[in-house]
Design an enzyme around this catalytic site. Structure first.
Site, PDB file in Angstrom:
ATOM      1  N   ILE A 193     -23.940  43.711 -18.063  1.00  0.00           N
ATOM      2  CA  ILE A 193     -24.220  42.931 -17.046  1.00  0.00           C
ATOM      3  C   ILE A 193     -23.909  41.767 -16.708  1.00  0.00           C
ATOM      4  CG2 ILE A 193     -26.303  42.661 -15.427  1.00  0.00           C
ATOM      5  CD1 ILE A 193     -25.978  45.621 -15.915  1.00  0.00           C
ATOM      6  N   LYS A 194     -23.048  41.632 -15.432  1.00  0.00           N
ATOM      7  CA  LYS A 194     -22.349  40.331 -15.366  1.00  0.00           C
ATOM      8  C   LYS A 194     -23.433  39.338 -14.564  1.00  0.00           C
ATOM      9  CE  LYS A 194     -18.022  40.048 -13.947  1.00  0.00           C
ATOM     10  NZ  LYS A 194     -16.811  40.247 -13.102  1.00  0.00           N
ATOM     11  N   ILE A 195     -23.684  38.054 -14.922  1.00  0.00           N
ATOM     12  CA  ILE A 195     -24.512  37.349 -14.224  1.00  0.00           C
ATOM     13  C   ILE A 195     -23.697  35.969 -14.240  1.00  0.00           C
ATOM     14  CG2 ILE A 195     -26.467  35.746 -14.687  1.00  0.00           C
ATOM     15  CD1 ILE A 195     -27.666  38.116 -16.455  1.00  0.00           C
TER      16      ILE A 195
END
Length: 372
Positions: free
Chosen positions: A139-141
């Site tokens: 997951i890209k944050i």
């Protein structure tokens, strides 16, 4: 297999492709890239999905089904993007198994409008992981102030994270701290921390674009001689910070329990200035234990004529210090430039998300009209 890419991989650089589309999956293009160009991972972002959705043909069948179900635009975006990421994870599963989860990864970003909302980011990250349901999901944050808290909380849930939109070295140091905080919480919660992986996406070419603009405004020979140096210098010094943080006693305790280092990932590696070599952000950032995610044009360029000259990161620490010091002496405000880059990056992702939503909305409307 391309010799330059083989050499790059042998030097310890994981090659990821910064692109994904339904047509690439359906045609076998991703599988071919894995076989022929040393690709061992994929990154996506709203810009990439917006470009993919411009060609509605590959998505027509799924969009028609979603229209029949009466779902919203946001729900359709999730369904379409999660389907692509899930398929890509399946294609990369042999790489994931072979590398014990270090590679074989596919990154998907939480919506840009959540970049200042830690709670919303955590909820959305958990939803994406459940929807995709593949171990290779990452997951890209974004590394905003609020994103730092979200990173810790998402890692604490046992979720692998790609921290994106990193520019300033001070922010990067806090990204590493957020990851380590998350590992400590994950361990306390009983998660197997050996299964948690993370990369920190440090942007390169955008840094040069901003600093070069400022150097050209100054216009002196000394200033002009520093063009094209800030991006590489910034990445090299970030790598030095990573070494310091992960060699600490605090992390050694976690490593003894199976924790993995967060790897630096060089992002935005396509050169934006045509005067620069098209492989400069690959050749200039070779070191053991990092990732370089490349747009297809850069990947093909390096496959054709890229060169590996040993470690160009650790050996470049001293020059990097000199380059950033020289920029400061010229009166260039490093912090101000990096703040501007973060704000612009978020604006661009929000614009791409709006474009993506518009495209999906139009396709849903057309499918409903066709059924009527």
């Amino acid at each position: 297999m391309s010799a330059p890419l083989e050499q790059l991989s042998a030097a310890g650089v994981s090659v990821w492709l910064d692109d994904l589309s339904r047509s690439r999956l359906a045609s076998g293009g991703l599988a071919q890239a894995i076989a022929d160009t040393s690709v061992v991972g994929v990154t996506t972002n709203p810009t990439i999905f917006a470009a993919a959705l411009r060609d509605g043909g590959a998505y027509a069948e799924q969009v028609a089904q979603l229209a029949a179900e009466g779902g919203s635009v946001d729900a359709a975006i999730d369904a379409v993007t999660c389907a692509d990421v899930g398929q890509a994870c399946d294609v990369l599963r042999p790489v994931y198994d072979r590398t014990d989860g270090a590679d074989g990864r596919v990154s998907i970003e939480v919506p840009p409008h959540l970049a200042r909302d830690a709670e919303g980011t955590v909820e959305y990250a958990c939803r994406l992981v459940r929807a995709i349901d593949r171990p290779g999901t990452m997951i890209k944050i974004p590394a905003t102030e609020e994103g730092l808290d979200a990173i810790t909380r998402v890692v604490a849930e046992g979720i692998s994270v790609n921290v994106t939109l990193i520019f300033a070295l001070g922010r990067y140091r806090r990204v590493v701290e957020a990851y380590i905080n998350g590992l400590e919480r994950a361990r306390e919660a009983g998660h197997d921390i050996s299964q948690i992986h993370s990369v920190a996406s440090i942007f390169v070419s955008r840094v040069d674009t901003e600093f070069d603009r400022r150097l050209e405004e100054i216009g002196t020979p000394e200033a002009l001689a520093l063009r094209g140096r800030a991006g590489l210098a910034n990445c090299r010094l970030a790598h030095r910070i990573a070494g310091e943080q992960f060699d600490s006693e605090r992390f050694r305790v976690l490593a003894a329990a199976g924790a993995r280092r967060q790897r630096p990932l060089w992002a935005s590696t396509g050169t934006k200035n045509p005067a620069y070599p098209d492989t400069m952000y690959v050749t200039g950032l070779v070191t053991e234990g990092c990732v370089n995610t490349m747009p297809e044009a850069t990947l093909r360029a390096f496959a054709d004529h890229g060169e590996v000259h040993g470690d160009t990161v650790v050996d470049g620490y001293a020059q990097a210090d000199e380059d950033l010091d020289a920029l400061s002496r010229l009166g260039i405000d490093y912090a101000q430039a990096m703040d501007r880059l973060e704000a612009e990056g978020l604006e661009k992702f929000e614009a791409s998300w709006d474009e993506l939503a518009g495209s999906v909305g139009e396709q849903l409307a057309a499918a409903r009209e066709e059924r009527a």
